[in-house]
Design a protein around this motif. Structure first.
Motif, short mmCIF file in Angstrom:
data_model
loop_
_atom_site.label_atom_id
_atom_site.label_comp_id
_atom_site.label_asym_id
_atom_site.label_seq_id
_atom_site.Cartn_x
_atom_site.Cartn_y
_atom_site.Cartn_z
N ILE A 147 12.54 -40.71 -12.97
CA ILE A 147 13.51 -39.69 -13.70
C ILE A 147 12.28 -38.34 -13.98
O ILE A 147 11.35 -38.23 -13.64
N PRO A 148 12.79 -37.46 -13.40
CA PRO A 148 12.77 -35.58 -12.87
C PRO A 148 11.72 -35.58 -13.92
O PRO A 148 11.61 -35.84 -15.09
N VAL A 149 10.01 -34.80 -13.51
CA VAL A 149 9.45 -34.77 -14.02
C VAL A 149 9.26 -33.01 -13.85
O VAL A 149 8.74 -33.02 -12.96
N LEU A 150 8.86 -32.49 -15.27
CA LEU A 150 8.33 -30.87 -14.64
C LEU A 150 7.14 -30.99 -15.53
O LEU A 150 6.76 -30.98 -15.95
N ALA A 151 5.44 -31.11 -14.66
CA ALA A 151 4.24 -30.87 -15.00
C ALA A 151 3.52 -29.78 -15.25
O ALA A 151 3.41 -28.52 -14.30
N ILE A 152 3.26 -29.11 -16.55
CA ILE A 152 2.77 -27.95 -16.61
C ILE A 152 1.31 -28.44 -17.30
O ILE A 152 1.05 -28.65 -18.20
N CYS A 153 0.20 -26.71 -16.51
CA CYS A 153 -0.99 -27.17 -17.13
C CYS A 153 -1.26 -28.29 -17.01
O CYS A 153 -2.22 -29.04 -16.10
N ARG A 154 -1.53 -28.64 -18.93
CA ARG A 154 -2.01 -30.02 -18.55
C ARG A 154 -1.86 -31.31 -18.31
O ARG A 154 -2.33 -31.95 -17.62
N GLY A 155 -0.07 -30.63 -17.71
CA GLY A 155 0.82 -31.98 -17.79
C GLY A 155 -0.04 -32.20 -16.49
O GLY A 155 -0.08 -33.51 -15.90
N ALA A 156 0.20 -30.66 -15.53
CA ALA A 156 -0.10 -31.45 -13.85
C ALA A 156 -1.77 -31.84 -13.82
O ALA A 156 -1.78 -33.08 -12.82
N GLN A 157 -2.16 -32.13 -14.71
CA GLN A 157 -3.68 -32.75 -14.71
C GLN A 157 -3.57 -33.73 -14.71
O GLN A 157 -4.54 -35.43 -14.76
N ILE A 158 -2.95 -34.93 -16.32
CA ILE A 158 -2.87 -36.01 -15.98
C ILE A 158 -1.86 -35.97 -14.95
O ILE A 158 -2.62 -37.53 -14.23
N VAL A 159 -1.03 -35.99 -14.62
CA VAL A 159 -0.14 -36.58 -13.41
C VAL A 159 -1.16 -36.65 -12.43
O VAL A 159 -1.33 -37.81 -11.34
N ASN A 160 -2.16 -36.14 -12.04
CA ASN A 160 -3.11 -36.24 -10.91
C ASN A 160 -3.97 -37.18 -11.76
O ASN A 160 -4.52 -37.70 -10.26
N THR A 161 -4.54 -37.06 -12.68
CA THR A 161 -5.44 -38.50 -12.47
C THR A 161 -4.85 -39.58 -12.53
O THR A 161 -5.17 -40.55 -12.26
N VAL A 162 -3.11 -39.65 -13.27
CA VAL A 162 -2.92 -40.57 -12.39
C VAL A 162 -2.71 -41.57 -11.60
O VAL A 162 -2.54 -42.86 -11.48
N HIS A 163 -2.41 -39.97 -9.83
CA HIS A 163 -2.23 -39.83 -8.83
C HIS A 163 -3.82 -40.83 -8.18
O HIS A 163 -3.79 -40.50 -6.73
N GLY A 164 -5.07 -40.57 -9.39
CA GLY A 164 -6.00 -40.70 -8.86
C GLY A 164 -6.96 -40.11 -8.33
O GLY A 164 -8.36 -40.04 -7.78
N GLY A 165 -6.31 -38.78 -8.76
CA GLY A 165 -7.66 -37.46 -8.23
C GLY A 165 -8.54 -36.68 -9.39
O GLY A 165 -8.66 -37.82 -10.45
#
Length: 256
Positions: free
Chosen positions: A116-134
């Motif tokens: 599913i396509p995702v656009l992650a904004i601000c906090r959303g970008a940070q959520i994505v980064n943590t899911v990927h181990g960042g």
């Protein structure tokens, strides 16, 4: 995107899920807990050609339920819980919202599973980064060399110039440079596995990144606050529309 006149006029617009958050709301004679999301997110998706379903942070959706969506915007908001990236909270880090963190990390994991396509904004970008181990910088003003990424005045945004990385989908979507509206005191520190930087500020702060398949684009700024530039939202809605059509008819090809 070039329109296809052969498509049925009554084809549903792609359905985009937008997570909300709980807070205290006053309306009419009432002062009660409510599920919130600034209306600019809804306006941006609607103007870009999508339709919106608001997702309150209750019991996480199952993989099958998430797969019913055509696209997702991971919206802005409060700081991510530092325990998600195995860190101790900085004194300026906000009190964690564990329910929202859990809801959105699950939502994103299922979105990736279902393409599913995702656009992650601000906090959303940070959520994505943590899911990927960042990991995250928890308070940019403490660090040498970083300029302001949030305004000193409440309810205003800092203007930051972003340079995109050639060859990325982010660059193809918004161009080589763009002035954006930012409001973040935290930022990406170590980028997560399987993510590529696609834009940065002049001070080196990572302002955009994406997955190699470009099914997830993340920006640290707030594109919903500039409704005269809907390019990121249009990119998401178009990708969501492609997925919806291929779900209905697997022989349909996506946009090149």
């Amino acid at each position: 995107m070039v329109s296809n006149d052969s498509e049925p006029a009554d084809r549903p617009r792609p359905l985009i899920g937008l997570p909300t958050y709980y807070g205290r709301g006053q309306y009419g004679v009432w002062d009660r807990d409510a599920a919130f999301l600034p209306s600019v997110y809804v306006t941006a998706i609607t103007r870009a050609g999508g339709r919106v379903v608001l997702l309150p942070p209750e019991q996480p959706w199952s993989a099958a339920e998430v797969a019913a969506l055509d696209g997702i915007v991971l919206t802005g908001g409060d700081d991510v819980d530092p325990t998600l990236y195995e860190a101790t909270a900085h004194p300026r880090t906000q009190v964690p919202n564990a329910r929202r963190d859990s809801f959105e990390t699950t939502l994103y994991r299922h979105a990736r599973q279902s393409d599913i396509p995702v656009l992650a904004i601000c906090r959303g970008a940070q959520i994505v980064n943590t899911v990927h181990g960042g990991t995250l910088h928890q308070h940019l003003p403490d660090l040498t060399g970083f300029g302001p990424h949030e305004a000193e005045v409440k309810d205003e945004f800092a203007v930051v110039d972003v340079v995109t990385v050639p060859g990325t989908t982010t660059s193809a979507t918004i161009g080589e440079t763009v002035s954006v509206r930012c409001h973040h005191h935290q930022a990406i520190d170590r980028l997560g596995e399987g993510l590529n930087v696609s834009g940065h500020a002049g001070d080196g702060c990572i302002e955009a990144f994406e997955t190699p398949d470009a099914r997830m684009l993340a920006v640290q700024w707030h594109p919903e606050e500039t409704l005269d530039d809907l390019r990121l939202f249009t990119e998401l809605v178009n990708a969501a529309g492609d997925r919806a059509r291929m779900t209905i008819d697997p022989t349909v090809e996506a946009r090149p």
